[in-house]
Design a protein around this motif. Structure first.
Motif, PDB file in Angstrom:
ATOM      1  N   VAL A 107       1.156   2.089   6.629  1.00 27.49           N
ATOM      2  CA  VAL A 107      -0.145   2.122   5.483  1.00 27.49           C
ATOM      3  C   VAL A 107      -1.568   1.097   5.711  1.00 27.49           C
ATOM      4  O   VAL A 107      -2.350   1.060   5.787  1.00 27.49           O
ATOM      5  CB  VAL A 107       0.025   2.005   4.734  1.00 27.49           C
ATOM      6  CG1 VAL A 107      -0.656   2.703   3.524  1.00 27.49           C
ATOM      7  CG2 VAL A 107       1.192   3.762   4.377  1.00 27.49           C
TER       8      VAL A 107
ATOM      9  N   CYS B 137       0.509  -0.732   0.548  1.00 24.06           N
ATOM     10  CA  CYS B 137       0.102  -0.148  -0.165  1.00 24.06           C
ATOM     11  C   CYS B 137       1.233   1.374   0.162  1.00 24.06           C
ATOM     12  O   CYS B 137       0.208   2.467  -0.949  1.00 24.06           O
ATOM     13  CB  CYS B 137      -0.900  -0.186   1.462  1.00 24.06           C
ATOM     14  SG  CYS B 137      -1.968  -1.554   1.304  1.00 24.06           S
ATOM     15  N   LYS B 138       2.145   1.047   0.384  1.00 24.11           N
ATOM     16  CA  LYS B 138       3.006   2.347   0.555  1.00 24.11           C
ATOM     17  C   LYS B 138       4.785   1.576   0.318  1.00 24.11           C
ATOM     18  O   LYS B 138       4.747   0.347   1.183  1.00 24.11           O
ATOM     19  CB  LYS B 138       2.239   2.799   1.678  1.00 24.11           C
ATOM     20  CG  LYS B 138       3.591   4.569   1.434  1.00 24.11           C
ATOM     21  CD  LYS B 138       3.641   5.334   2.655  1.00 24.11           C
ATOM     22  CE  LYS B 138       4.272   6.671   3.144  1.00 24.11           C
ATOM     23  NZ  LYS B 138       4.393   7.735   3.423  1.00 24.11           N
TER      24      LYS B 138
ATOM     25  N   SER C 194       1.803   2.862  -5.474  1.00 25.55           N
ATOM     26  CA  SER C 194       1.367   2.460  -4.414  1.00 25.55           C
ATOM     27  C   SER C 194       0.769   3.894  -4.079  1.00 25.55           C
ATOM     28  O   SER C 194      -0.119   3.946  -2.983  1.00 25.55           O
ATOM     29  CB  SER C 194       2.311   2.013  -3.500  1.00 25.55           C
ATOM     30  OG  SER C 194       3.783   3.414  -3.879  1.00 25.55           O
ATOM     31  N   LEU C 195       0.587   4.318  -4.604  1.00 32.04           N
ATOM     32  CA  LEU C 195       0.235   5.856  -4.235  1.00 32.04           C
ATOM     33  C   LEU C 195      -0.753   6.071  -4.256  1.00 32.04           C
ATOM     34  O   LEU C 195      -1.710   6.472  -3.494  1.00 32.04           O
ATOM     35  CB  LEU C 195       1.304   6.622  -4.741  1.00 32.04           C
ATOM     36  CG  LEU C 195       2.195   7.656  -4.547  1.00 32.04           C
ATOM     37  CD1 LEU C 195       3.335   8.600  -5.918  1.00 32.04           C
ATOM     38  CD2 LEU C 195       2.504   8.128  -3.541  1.00 32.04           C
TER      39      LEU C 195
ATOM     40  N   THR D  21       7.151  -3.002   3.051  1.00 35.09           N
ATOM     41  CA  THR D  21       6.292  -1.972   2.995  1.00 35.09           C
ATOM     42  C   THR D  21       6.221  -1.683   3.971  1.00 35.09           C
ATOM     43  O   THR D  21       6.232  -1.951   5.344  1.00 35.09           O
ATOM     44  CB  THR D  21       4.967  -3.016   2.268  1.00 35.09           C
ATOM     45  OG1 THR D  21       4.945  -4.365   2.634  1.00 35.09           O
ATOM     46  CG2 THR D  21       5.377  -3.586   0.707  1.00 35.09           C
TER      47      THR D  21
ATOM     48  N   GLU E 126      -2.982   3.988  -1.775  1.00 35.71           N
ATOM     49  CA  GLU E 126      -2.088   5.259  -0.817  1.00 35.71           C
ATOM     50  C   GLU E 126      -3.881   6.025  -0.628  1.00 35.71           C
ATOM     51  O   GLU E 126      -4.607   6.241   0.497  1.00 35.71           O
ATOM     52  CB  GLU E 126      -1.157   5.422   0.295  1.00 35.71           C
ATOM     53  CG  GLU E 126      -1.032   5.809   1.249  1.00 35.71           C
ATOM     54  CD  GLU E 126       0.155   6.599   1.606  1.00 35.71           C
ATOM     55  OE1 GLU E 126       1.135   7.223   2.948  1.00 35.71           O
ATOM     56  OE2 GLU E 126       1.079   7.007   0.639  1.00 35.71           O
TER      57      GLU E 126
END
Length: 271
Positions: A200, A100-101, A171-172, A196, A175
């Motif tokens: 997040v 996710c980030k 990923s951005l 990772t 998020e």
């Protein structure tokens, strides 16, 4: 990574528990076609998975069964994007250290990212993205690290420019859209993960609109929760995953929304 060797522990454990297990090597990964480690377009990769897994669910032996996704790391991002394409198709998901980030520890300096992003339009396949050795950062077990390094199906070079750009952009995007996640999910993450970002995963749990959601944080565990931890840690993680799946593997008509959300931080210390 690839699914036939490096994901075998997960596949075998799920199969022994009575689940039908299907995996896919992304294009440019494992036994699939394409330049190794090269992702020209992440959405096309997700489309490949959508077509494949939908066809699996439509097989006669699977039509009346519940459908769960499991994704580790980059696979976690793929799972969330598959859910976005068909919000009501999947009955649940298990997200293992999902991308996710990307953790700040392995991201290049913002100036470097800006420069490399521009270069990706001209030399997309070049392997010049600086960063830490992911194998060294992700896998706690030295034996598992060596197995990954000896596995010719696993890409171990520096990230290719376009691949790195695609992973960063995805990923951005994920998020920013955590609040749109609506399916039942279990997210598990190691507190010592430097690949990772576990914070997040917590944010996913806190902001997702899902009514049935569970987050488990394992202090001291690294990125590869299902393969490269000591045996007692692996048993704990898989016990949590299988328990979550067993509780929901009933019938699609059951009222899943009645389940509470749960955040669990395991207080034990792990090797």
């Amino acid at each position: 990574m690839e699914c036939s060797i490096s994901m075998r522990i997960t596949g075998i454990r799920l199969a022994k528990a009575g689940f039908a297990v299907y995996g896919i090597d992304y294009r440019g990964h494992g036994k699939s076609a394409g330049l190794q480690g090269y992702i020209p377009n992440f959405d096309e990769l997700v489309n490949d998975c959508a077509k494949y897994y939908t066809s699996v669910c439509e097989l006669p032996q699977n039509k009346n069964k519940m459908r769960f996704l499991l994704g580790e790391s980059m696979g976690g991002a793929v799972v969330l994007l598959l859910h976005r394409k068909k919000p009501s198709f999947w009955h649940g998901a298990v997200l293992v250290a999902p991308m996710c980030k990307i953790a700040e520890e392995i991201k290049p300096h913002p100036v470097v990212i800006k420069t490399l992003t521009k270069l990706s339009s001209f030399i997309p396949k070049w392997k010049i993205v600086p960063g830490k050795d992911i194998t060294e950062c992700a896998f706690k077990s030295p034996e598992w690290r060596e197995e990954i390094r000896q596995n010719p199906l696993c890409y171990k070079g520096k990230p290719r420019l376009q691949t790195a750009k695609e992973l960063l952009m995805v990923s951005l995007d994920i998020e920013k859209n955590l609040n749109h996640v609506s399916l039942p999910f279990l997210v598990v993450h190691g507190g010592g993960d430097t690949v990772t970002d576990p914070s997040v995963s917590r944010a996913l749990y806190e902001t997702a609109m899902s009514e049935d959601k569970t987050f488990k944080l394992y202090p001291g565990m690294w990125h590869a929760l299902t393969s490269a931890e000591p045996q007692q840690n692996l048993h704990l993680v898989f016990a949590d995953i299988l328990s979550w799946l067993d509780e929901r593997s009933t019938t699609p008509s059951d009222n899943q929304s009645a389940r509470p959300s749960r955040y669990v931080k395991n207080d034990a210390h792990y090797a």
